[in-house]
Write a protein that holds these residues in place. Structure first.
Motif, short mmCIF file in Angstrom:
data_model
loop_
_atom_site.label_atom_id
_atom_site.label_comp_id
_atom_site.label_asym_id
_atom_site.label_seq_id
_atom_site.Cartn_x
_atom_site.Cartn_y
_atom_site.Cartn_z
N VAL A 145 0.85 -1.19 0.00
CA VAL A 145 0.00 0.00 0.00
C VAL A 145 0.89 1.24 0.00
CG1 VAL A 145 -1.77 1.30 1.24
CG2 VAL A 145 -1.87 -1.21 1.16
N ASP A 146 0.73 2.07 -1.01
CA ASP A 146 1.58 3.23 -1.28
C ASP A 146 0.90 4.49 -0.75
OD1 ASP A 146 2.97 5.37 -2.55
OD2 ASP A 146 3.55 4.06 -4.20
N ALA A 147 1.59 5.25 0.11
CA ALA A 147 1.01 6.42 0.76
C ALA A 147 1.20 7.72 0.00
CB ALA A 147 1.60 6.57 2.16
N ARG A 148 1.83 7.67 -1.18
CA ARG A 148 2.06 8.90 -1.93
C ARG A 148 0.75 9.41 -2.55
NH1 ARG A 148 6.32 7.32 -6.21
NH2 ARG A 148 5.03 5.45 -6.18
N GLY A 149 0.80 10.63 -3.05
CA GLY A 149 -0.36 11.19 -3.73
C GLY A 149 -0.70 10.39 -4.99
N PRO A 150 -1.96 10.41 -5.41
CA PRO A 150 -2.37 9.62 -6.59
C PRO A 150 -1.59 9.93 -7.85
CG PRO A 150 -4.29 10.40 -5.37
CD PRO A 150 -3.10 11.08 -4.77
N ASP A 151 -1.20 11.19 -8.05
CA ASP A 151 -0.47 11.52 -9.27
C ASP A 151 0.91 10.87 -9.29
OD1 ASP A 151 0.31 13.19 -7.16
OD2 ASP A 151 0.75 14.91 -8.46
N ARG A 152 1.63 10.94 -8.18
CA ARG A 152 2.95 10.31 -8.13
C ARG A 152 2.81 8.78 -8.21
NH1 ARG A 152 6.31 11.68 -3.32
NH2 ARG A 152 7.98 10.75 -4.56
N PHE A 153 1.78 8.24 -7.60
CA PHE A 153 1.54 6.80 -7.71
C PHE A 153 1.37 6.40 -9.17
CE2 PHE A 153 -1.45 3.22 -7.92
CZ PHE A 153 -0.80 2.28 -7.13
N ARG A 154 0.68 7.21 -9.95
CA ARG A 154 0.46 6.91 -11.37
C ARG A 154 1.72 7.12 -12.20
NH1 ARG A 154 -4.38 9.90 -10.27
NH2 ARG A 154 -3.41 11.74 -11.23
N ASN A 175 -3.06 2.28 -3.82
CA ASN A 175 -2.76 3.63 -3.35
C ASN A 175 -3.71 4.04 -2.22
OD1 ASN A 175 -2.95 6.97 -4.74
ND2 ASN A 175 -1.41 6.16 -3.36
N ARG A 176 -3.13 4.48 -1.12
CA ARG A 176 -3.87 5.12 -0.03
C ARG A 176 -3.05 6.32 0.41
NH1 ARG A 176 -8.50 6.25 3.17
NH2 ARG A 176 -7.74 6.94 5.20
N CYS A 177 -3.37 7.50 -0.17
CA CYS A 177 -2.60 8.70 0.17
C CYS A 177 -2.75 9.01 1.65
CB CYS A 177 -3.09 9.87 -0.67
SG CYS A 177 -2.21 11.41 -0.32
N PHE A 178 -1.65 9.33 2.30
CA PHE A 178 -1.67 9.59 3.74
C PHE A 178 -2.60 10.74 4.09
CE2 PHE A 178 1.37 12.75 2.39
CZ PHE A 178 1.25 13.78 3.32
N ARG A 179 -2.77 11.68 3.18
CA ARG A 179 -3.64 12.83 3.47
C ARG A 179 -5.09 12.40 3.65
NH1 ARG A 179 -0.29 14.73 -0.60
NH2 ARG A 179 1.23 16.31 0.07
N ASP A 180 -5.45 11.26 3.11
CA ASP A 180 -6.82 10.77 3.26
C ASP A 180 -7.13 10.32 4.69
OD1 ASP A 180 -7.29 11.24 0.59
OD2 ASP A 180 -6.89 9.18 -0.04
N ASN A 181 -6.11 10.26 5.54
CA ASN A 181 -6.33 9.91 6.94
C ASN A 181 -6.84 11.09 7.76
OD1 ASN A 181 -5.24 7.31 6.49
ND2 ASN A 181 -3.17 8.09 6.79
N LEU A 182 -6.82 12.28 7.16
CA LEU A 182 -7.12 13.51 7.90
C LEU A 182 -8.46 14.12 7.51
CD1 LEU A 182 -3.60 15.20 7.58
CD2 LEU A 182 -4.46 13.86 9.51
#
Length: 283
Positions: free
Chosen positions: A174-183, A201-208
């Protein structure tokens, strides 16, 4: 009862004068490596120690071990003991970026076996919103502490283990980077864009939440379940660009009572340093 995930600004205000509480400021700017220390000098939570992401929380870079390689466990424990951290210490870590940097030190202390460590929920903005003051005074030196390495259930995986997992698919990356960098888009930090094949992908910002505080345990559980599917948290490998924001996902999992995921410390910056390792792009 120790705090092991989050501490509110209100709780920290009550504990800030407790000699067994140690506050650590880890503000950091990837584009300006001097900014964190300058921000601390300009004003910090009273008594807060400053630790630098590159100088204190990472080992030297070789070009093949990622941008923030983990230091030696024993050497890191010694460094923290020299700052006055004891086995009984309640550690509170903060930044001004929603825990983006603070979660790394939270994870590292658990990696040493010290579980009485929590992130300031909402970070420095939450402290200021309480009307609490900042200080420009350096904290007084503490006597050397007795922090020692303890057995820990916190796990890590190597690049070779992640590579082997491509064939077995026994664990979920599971990759915590933003969706654009993940792509593989808008990559400005690492020389190669993309992600580890098979990763989700699960961007860390989605935890907030919008206010910078962590979402509730219930919401986090629901959202991680949507990412993990049938995979239990204990079979998850957390990674990001350099092993920092992946710890934010690991903190969120702990809040959600979904423990057991392992960290791939080298993360994408280590993975992409070897052209023999496969790269995927797109969603």
């Amino acid at each position: 009862m120790p705090y092991t995930t989050l501490v509110s600004a209100q709780t920290l205000q009550a504990g800030v004068k407790d000699p067994d509480w140690i506050i650590i400021d880890v503000r950091h700017d990837l584009a300006d490596l001097a900014a964190g220390r300058a921000s601390w000098a300009a004003g910090h939570i009273p008594g807060a120690i400053f630790l630098h992401m590159d100088e204190d929380l990472s080992a030297p870079k070789t070009g093949q071990n990622g941008r923030h390689p983990l230091p030696d466990r024993a050497a890191f424990a010694t460094k923290l003991a020299q700052l006055g951290i004891n086995a009984r210490s309640q550690i509170v870590v903060y930044d001004a970026q929603g825990g983006m940097m603070a979660a790394r030190l939270w994870w590292m202390l658990r990696w040493l076996g010290h579980t009485a460590v929590a992130v300031l929920d909402g970070g420095l903005p939450a402290w200021l919103a309480q009307g609490a003051e900042l200080s420009t005074e350096a904290p007084a030196n503490r006597p050397i502490g007795d922090l020692q390495l303890l057995t820990t259930a916190v796990g890590t995986v190597s690049a070779d283990e992640v590579l082997a997992n491509l064939a077995t698919q026994s664990r979920l990356v599971v990759d915590a980077r933003g969706p654009d960098r993940f792509r593989g888009e808008n990559e400005t930090l690492d020389p190669v864009g993309g992600h580890i094949p098979g990763a989700r992908n699960r961007c860390f910002r989605d935890n907030l939440q919008a206010d910078g505080h962590f979402k509730s345990a219930e919401i986090l559980r629901e959202e991680f379940a949507a990412v993990f599917g049938d995979t239990p948290a204990s079979a998850v490998i957390a990674q990001c660009g350099s092993g920092v924001t992946a710890c934010h996902n690991l903190l969120a999992l702990e809040i959600a009572s979904l423990p057991g995921a392992a960290l791939y410390p080298g993360s994408w910056s280590e993975w992409c340093s070897d052209p023999a390792r496969p790269v995927a792009t797109g969603g």
